[in-house]
Design a protein around this motif. Sequence first.
Motif, PDB file in Angstrom:
ATOM      1  N   GLN A  71       0.815  -1.211   0.000  1.00 12.39           N
ATOM      2  CA  GLN A  71       0.000   0.000   0.000  1.00 12.39           C
ATOM      3  C   GLN A  71       0.854   1.268   0.000  1.00 12.39           C
ATOM      4  N   TYR A  72       2.102   1.122  -0.318  1.00  7.93           N
ATOM      5  CA  TYR A  72       3.046   2.235  -0.373  1.00  7.93           C
ATOM      6  C   TYR A  72       3.230   2.650  -1.833  1.00  7.93           C
ATOM      7  N   PRO A  73       3.440   3.939  -2.166  1.00  7.96           N
ATOM      8  CA  PRO A  73       3.595   5.092  -1.293  1.00  7.96           C
ATOM      9  C   PRO A  73       2.264   5.608  -0.750  1.00  7.96           C
ATOM     10  N   VAL A  74       2.275   5.989   0.508  1.00  7.17           N
ATOM     11  CA  VAL A  74       1.045   6.376   1.196  1.00  7.17           C
ATOM     12  C   VAL A  74       0.433   7.628   0.604  1.00  7.17           C
ATOM     13  N   ILE A  75       1.267   8.582   0.205  1.00  5.41           N
ATOM     14  CA  ILE A  75       0.731   9.856  -0.274  1.00  5.41           C
ATOM     15  C   ILE A  75      -0.050   9.692  -1.568  1.00  5.41           C
ATOM     16  N   LEU A  76       0.127   8.573  -2.271  1.00  4.76           N
ATOM     17  CA  LEU A  76      -0.625   8.310  -3.494  1.00  4.76           C
ATOM     18  C   LEU A  76      -1.786   7.347  -3.248  1.00  4.76           C
ATOM     19  N   ASN A  77      -1.923   6.870  -2.033  1.00  5.33           N
ATOM     20  CA  ASN A  77      -2.974   5.923  -1.704  1.00  5.33           C
ATOM     21  C   ASN A  77      -4.257   6.692  -1.409  1.00  5.33           C
ATOM     22  N   PRO A  78      -5.333   6.480  -2.189  1.00 10.80           N
ATOM     23  CA  PRO A  78      -6.542   7.292  -2.008  1.00 10.80           C
ATOM     24  C   PRO A  78      -7.199   7.134  -0.647  1.00 10.80           C
ATOM     25  N   PHE A  79      -6.955   6.015   0.032  1.00  7.18           N
ATOM     26  CA  PHE A  79      -7.524   5.832   1.360  1.00  7.18           C
ATOM     27  C   PHE A  79      -6.632   6.434   2.437  1.00  7.18           C
ATOM     28  N   TYR A  80      -5.342   6.162   2.378  1.00  4.12           N
ATOM     29  CA  TYR A  80      -4.465   6.533   3.480  1.00  4.12           C
ATOM     30  C   TYR A  80      -3.938   7.969   3.431  1.00  4.12           C
ATOM     31  N   SER A  81      -3.930   8.595   2.268  1.00  4.07           N
ATOM     32  CA  SER A  81      -3.344   9.934   2.199  1.00  4.07           C
ATOM     33  C   SER A  81      -4.055  10.956   3.094  1.00  4.07           C
ATOM     34  N   PRO A  82      -5.404  10.998   3.158  1.00  9.17           N
ATOM     35  CA  PRO A  82      -6.028  11.940   4.092  1.00  9.17           C
ATOM     36  C   PRO A  82      -5.828  11.563   5.554  1.00  9.17           C
ATOM     37  N   ILE A  83      -5.713  10.266   5.834  1.00 11.43           N
ATOM     38  CA  ILE A  83      -5.407   9.826   7.197  1.00 11.43           C
ATOM     39  C   ILE A  83      -4.023  10.330   7.598  1.00 11.43           C
ATOM     40  N   LEU A  84      -3.079  10.173   6.693  1.00 11.62           N
ATOM     41  CA  LEU A  84      -1.702  10.602   6.956  1.00 11.62           C
ATOM     42  C   LEU A  84      -1.635  12.106   7.204  1.00 11.62           C
ATOM     43  N   GLU A  85      -2.391  12.878   6.427  1.00  9.33           N
ATOM     44  CA  GLU A  85      -2.393  14.334   6.602  1.00  9.33           C
ATOM     45  C   GLU A  85      -2.911  14.713   7.988  1.00  9.33           C
ATOM     46  N   ALA A  86      -3.953  14.032   8.457  1.00 11.95           N
ATOM     47  CA  ALA A  86      -4.489  14.324   9.787  1.00 11.95           C
ATOM     48  C   ALA A  86      -3.471  13.995  10.876  1.00 11.95           C
ATOM     49  N   ILE A  87      -2.754  12.894  10.722  1.00 11.43           N
ATOM     50  CA  ILE A  87      -1.715  12.523  11.686  1.00 11.43           C
ATOM     51  C   ILE A  87      -0.599  13.555  11.683  1.00 11.43           C
ATOM     52  N   LEU A  88      -0.195  13.968  10.500  1.00 14.13           N
ATOM     53  CA  LEU A  88       0.867  14.969  10.374  1.00 14.13           C
ATOM     54  C   LEU A  88       0.500  16.261  11.090  1.00 14.13           C
ATOM     55  N   GLN A  89      -0.734  16.720  10.904  1.00 16.41           N
ATOM     56  CA  GLN A  89      -1.171  17.973  11.532  1.00 16.41           C
ATOM     57  C   GLN A  89      -1.185  17.864  13.050  1.00 16.41           C
ATOM     58  N   GLU A  90      -1.615  16.721  13.585  1.00 17.40           N
ATOM     59  CA  GLU A  90      -1.590  16.538  15.034  1.00 17.40           C
ATOM     60  C   GLU A  90      -0.162  16.510  15.553  1.00 17.40           C
ATOM     61  N   GLY A  91       0.750  15.928  14.777  1.00 18.40           N
ATOM     62  CA  GLY A  91       2.153  15.911  15.180  1.00 18.40           C
ATOM     63  C   GLY A  91       2.748  17.306  15.210  1.00 18.40           C
ATOM     64  N   ILE A  92       2.422  18.110  14.212  1.00 19.16           N
ATOM     65  CA  ILE A  92       2.928  19.479  14.146  1.00 19.16           C
ATOM     66  C   ILE A  92       2.490  20.274  15.368  1.00 19.16           C
ATOM     67  N   LYS A  93       1.249  20.080  15.806  1.00 23.49           N
ATOM     68  CA  LYS A  93       0.750  20.806  16.976  1.00 23.49           C
ATOM     69  C   LYS A  93       1.599  20.528  18.208  1.00 23.49           C
TER      70      LYS A  93
END
Length: 331
Positions: A71-93
């Motif tokens: 299922q890699y690369p994640v950023i091109l995966n239509p299911f996981y890419s928005p999940i990854l973005e949400a995780i990234l934003q929480e990490g940045i906080k």
Amino acid sequence: MAATIIDVANLCGYSKATISRAYASPERVSPKTREKIYAAAKALNYTPNAIARAMVTKQTENIAFIIHEKQYPVILNPFYSPILEAILQEGIKRGYSLFISTDHDVRLPNGEIYLKKHMDGVILAGQTDSQTIMSYRKQNIPMVLLNNRIDLDDLLCITADNFGGAVQAVEHLYQRGHRRIGLLAGRFSPQIYTARYNGYISVLKKHGLAEDLRFVQDIEPTVEAAEQYISSILHLEDRPTAVFCTNDTIAIGAIKAVIRAGLRVPQDLAVVGFDDSEISRVIEPELTTVQIDKQLMGKLAACKLFDSINGKNLEETWIETPTSLIVRGSA
């Protein structure tokens, strides 16, 4: 020459220990003191040394998102890419960096997994097994399992309501008059596969419909596999009038097969997908599909992981996020 902690101490008047504490454990320093320290650091363009801070806090301020290599690369995966973005934003906080890898890339030659001293926690996504989970646990790494469920003590699993979503999809087809409803099930993790299959079967049983094994297929979750199978049954007089696909990619393949055969969707074959990924609104007719709140799944995974990293006991071991049917033109 870059500013040092001594320069900040001279400017703000606080000791090096207090300045270190303001960055490593800000809750232990008064707001007024933190404000003066941060202002001095900003004036001097001072950045605390990450390695030194890690030595004090015993934390690296890194988390990992690890996914099955298929299922890699994640950023091109239509299911996981928005999940990854949400995780990234929480990490940045929280000032955390996010590292993305496959399960294959973190394994040593002997098959063991090694992340200790590099990551404070792991979000493990999709397909995995109990042995892999135990490899992380041997290193005492806080972990959340995302989009899968394995019944192990103290393992937090976050999934969508896969069973309920499948029920909504197949019930919708029944209410539209369909009685021969096929199933194209992608080869996902056993938990997802089983939940969506059981949802399909439960609706058939509810309405006294027989399962026709000719039209219940498990396939690789690709456009090509779905298109190939649907193309092979379109000539049959008793073919399904509708098909439930367990993800949007499979559904797109089914629609392509119908259109390329000179037939129409939904008149000749109604199609329902699962996930409500971006591609569901690109295809024509637009795809009727089960919506998963992927941003919520990502946010929950990150927040719960940070709670675990910070020593908070997790009361639940399974969080199931709601699903809803989005009706569009394909069914």
